[in-house]
Design an enzyme around this catalytic site. Structure first.
Site, PDB file in Angstrom:
ATOM      1  N   HIS A  57       0.835  -1.214   0.000  1.00  0.00           N
ATOM      2  CA  HIS A  57       0.000   0.000   0.000  1.00  0.00           C
ATOM      3  C   HIS A  57       0.868   1.261   0.000  1.00  0.00           C
ATOM      4  O   HIS A  57       0.446   2.298   0.496  1.00  0.00           O
ATOM      5  CB  HIS A  57      -0.953   0.043   1.200  1.00  0.00           C
ATOM      6  CG  HIS A  57      -1.650  -1.261   1.465  1.00  0.00           C
ATOM      7  ND1 HIS A  57      -2.859  -1.583   0.903  1.00  0.00           N
ATOM      8  CD2 HIS A  57      -1.277  -2.341   2.201  1.00  0.00           C
ATOM      9  CE1 HIS A  57      -3.221  -2.797   1.300  1.00  0.00           C
ATOM     10  NE2 HIS A  57      -2.271  -3.281   2.082  1.00  0.00           N
TER      11      HIS A  57
ATOM     12  N   LYS B  56      15.967  21.609 -11.563  1.00  0.00           N
ATOM     13  CA  LYS B  56      15.293  20.347 -11.877  1.00  0.00           C
ATOM     14  C   LYS B  56      16.161  19.331 -12.602  1.00  0.00           C
ATOM     15  O   LYS B  56      16.978  19.674 -13.446  1.00  0.00           O
ATOM     16  CB  LYS B  56      14.050  20.607 -12.755  1.00  0.00           C
ATOM     17  CG  LYS B  56      12.892  21.244 -12.026  1.00  0.00           C
ATOM     18  CD  LYS B  56      12.291  20.378 -10.931  1.00  0.00           C
ATOM     19  CE  LYS B  56      11.406  19.279 -11.448  1.00  0.00           C
ATOM     20  NZ  LYS B  56      10.212  19.746 -12.120  1.00  0.00           N
TER      21      LYS B  56
ATOM     22  N   SER C 289      14.766  21.242 -16.808  1.00  0.00           N
ATOM     23  CA  SER C 289      13.565  22.031 -17.040  1.00  0.00           C
ATOM     24  C   SER C 289      13.963  23.302 -17.769  1.00  0.00           C
ATOM     25  O   SER C 289      15.072  23.814 -17.585  1.00  0.00           O
ATOM     26  CB  SER C 289      12.918  22.368 -15.698  1.00  0.00           C
ATOM     27  OG  SER C 289      12.161  23.552 -15.802  1.00  0.00           O
TER      28      SER C 289
ATOM     29  N   GLU D 285       9.420   8.156 -17.348  1.00  0.00           N
ATOM     30  CA  GLU D 285       8.038   8.591 -17.575  1.00  0.00           C
ATOM     31  C   GLU D 285       7.564   8.210 -18.979  1.00  0.00           C
ATOM     32  O   GLU D 285       6.435   7.775 -19.180  1.00  0.00           O
ATOM     33  CB  GLU D 285       7.916  10.107 -17.379  1.00  0.00           C
ATOM     34  CG  GLU D 285       8.059  10.503 -15.918  1.00  0.00           C
ATOM     35  CD  GLU D 285       8.241  12.016 -15.737  1.00  0.00           C
ATOM     36  OE1 GLU D 285       7.699  12.796 -16.536  1.00  0.00           O
ATOM     37  OE2 GLU D 285       8.950  12.402 -14.789  1.00  0.00           O
TER      38      GLU D 285
END
Ligand code: ARG
Length: 456
Positions: free
Chosen positions: A155, A282, A276, A289
């Protein structure tokens, strides 16, 4: 001029020709189409269906076409109906009358079926090699981090201590089954449809064992209707590829989490990260992804194949031309994903100190604390309750089970003694789990060795 010119009095409508044409996506099978034609020409020559000298001329002509496409001397006509038509047309242009004999005892239906099978057989071998490469990277990393303690989750809550090596080997096991599934897809692709003709074989005295041997097929399609109209090998491959993408996608999700400042269990190499355009600090896990995102394409490809095939009466129907873009896209996508994913994993920096820190919080040794009482004779439910009370106390006092003084333990249950600290040390918790499949360092190292052996 179309192949079927005799029956027709007009050329096909220009825009409809584009709609009907498959050349934009089947031209990638030019090599397989030519290999199939060479084998067919040899077989009909050997069986006395055409002259041996004409068979030899056709084979030479086809080899010339292959060399010219390979070298860029011959470009594939984007207006051709399909790759089969283009190559036969080119052959006839080069050889005249003799070229027109190639299509004796053959249909484009068995021709396209053999082309796709030949093409996919090669690609399945490439895919298997790529999956093996990833498994190898995982096993080597797992050996390296066989005793790097990290929290195991259920979980997404810290649950019990495991090691990073154990976590990686879970993916290695999934990929090992993926290899099996690719193997199975290969086996079902490895059946030769040439000779099935349009749907009902032919009256010429062909010998299908010759073409099967020349083309390196293990089996021969045993029913002509099935041979030209089944595409289950495409669905099976797309399904195996979809499952691979499920695995890569789950793994990607974890990489993405692990890269966040909230976890910081790993850091991706700069070569496999992006920045970024506005936020200078970043470093983004775009590759993971994208792999996660691309799983959607592959599932879509599988759905396309299933839906195209589900309602068509035997045997060949033009619907089946829709098979290629879907199965090719699935293959291309998975290959591309693995090409980026494997070195990303190989080069990522693992941060075991952060994993260890995360493991120290969250009471992931609570089960072991309860088990300690059980080993001293308490029933598990009582031990569970006493440990739960201890955890609540620790939360209240903002401390951990390791740091809680023994008097506090004894106040809740007098079975406790100093031995509890050893029982709940994370290293002991992990290494005590030595049951088959468990996270103990010795298990992980042995498992990694076993898997490496299995794939080599
Ligand atoms: N381009 C066709 C396909 O991909 C080749 C087979 C054509 N056969 C036919 N009967 N029209 O399926």
């Amino acid at each position: 001029m179309k192949l079927w010119a005799g029956r027709f009095s007009k050329e096909i409508d220009k825009k409809t020709n584009d709609f009907n044409s498959s050349i934009s996506f089947d031209s990638r099978m030019y090599r397989e189409d030519i290999e199939g034609s060479i084998a067919h020409a040899e077989m009909i020559g050997e069986c006395g269906i055409i002259d041996k000298s004409e068979s030899a001329a056709i084979i030479e002509g086809l080899k010339g076409i292959l060399a010219d496409i390979d070298s860029g001397k011959l470009t594939i006509d984007p207006n051709a109906e399909d790759i089969h038509t283009f190559i036969e047309g080119e052959l006839t242009q080069r050889l005249g009358q003799t070229g027109k004999r190639l299509h004796t005892a053959r249909s484009r239906n068995d021709q396209v079926a053999v082309d796709i099978r030949l093409y996919l057989k090669k690609e399945i071998l490439n895919l298997k090699a790529q999956v093996k490469e990833l498994i190898t990277v995982l096993c080597n990393k797992a050996k390296q981090y066989a005793d790097a303690v990290m929290p195991g989750y259920t979980h997404l809550q810290r649950a019990q201590p495991i090691t990073f090596g154990h976590h990686l080997m879970a993916y290695a096991e999934m990929l090992l089954r993926d290899l099996d599934r690719l193997e199975c897809a290969y086996k079902h692709t490895d059946s030769m449809p040439l000779g099935c003709g349009a749907l009902a074989t032919t009256t010429y005295p062909i010998d299908r064992t010759i073409t099967a041997r020349l083309l390196g097929f293990e089996n021969i399609c045993q029913n002509s209707l099935d041979g030209v109209s089944d595409r289950d090998f495409c669905m099976e491959l797309a399904s195996a590829l979809s499952i691979i993408m499920v695995h890569l996608s789950r793994f990607s999700e974890e990489i993405i989490m692990w890269c966040s400042w909230e976890f910081k269990f790993v850091e991706l190499d700069d070569a496999f990260s992006t920045g970024s355009s506005i936020m200078p600090q970043k470093k983004n896990p775009d590759i993971a992804e994208l792999v996660r995102g691309k799983s959607g394409r592959v599932f879509g490809d599988l759905m396309t194949l299933l839906t195209v095939m589900k309602g068509i009466a035997l045997a060949y129907n033009k619907d089946m031309q829709e098979d290629k873009e879907a199965v090719f896209d699935a293959v291309d996508t998975v290959k591309m994903c693995l090409t980026a994913f494997t070195p990303m994993i190989d080069t990522m920096r693992v941060l075991p100190e952060n994993m260890r820190k995360a493991a120290a919080n969250g009471f992931i040794n609570a089960t072991d604390c309860a088990d300690y009482l059980v080993k001293k004779g308490l029933p598990f439910r009582d031990a569970y309750k006493a440990t739960g009370t201890l955890v609540a106390l620790c939360i209240e006092k903002n401390t951990t089970l390791e740091e809680l003084p023994i008097d506090e333990y004894k106040k809740i249950c007098d079975t406790f003694d100093e031995g509890v600290y050893e029982a709940i040390s994370l290293e002991n918790c992990v290494n005590g789990r030595r049951a088959l499949g468990g996270p103990a360092s010795v298990n992980v190292a042995a498992q990694a060795e076993r898997v490496l052996k299995a794939i080599n």
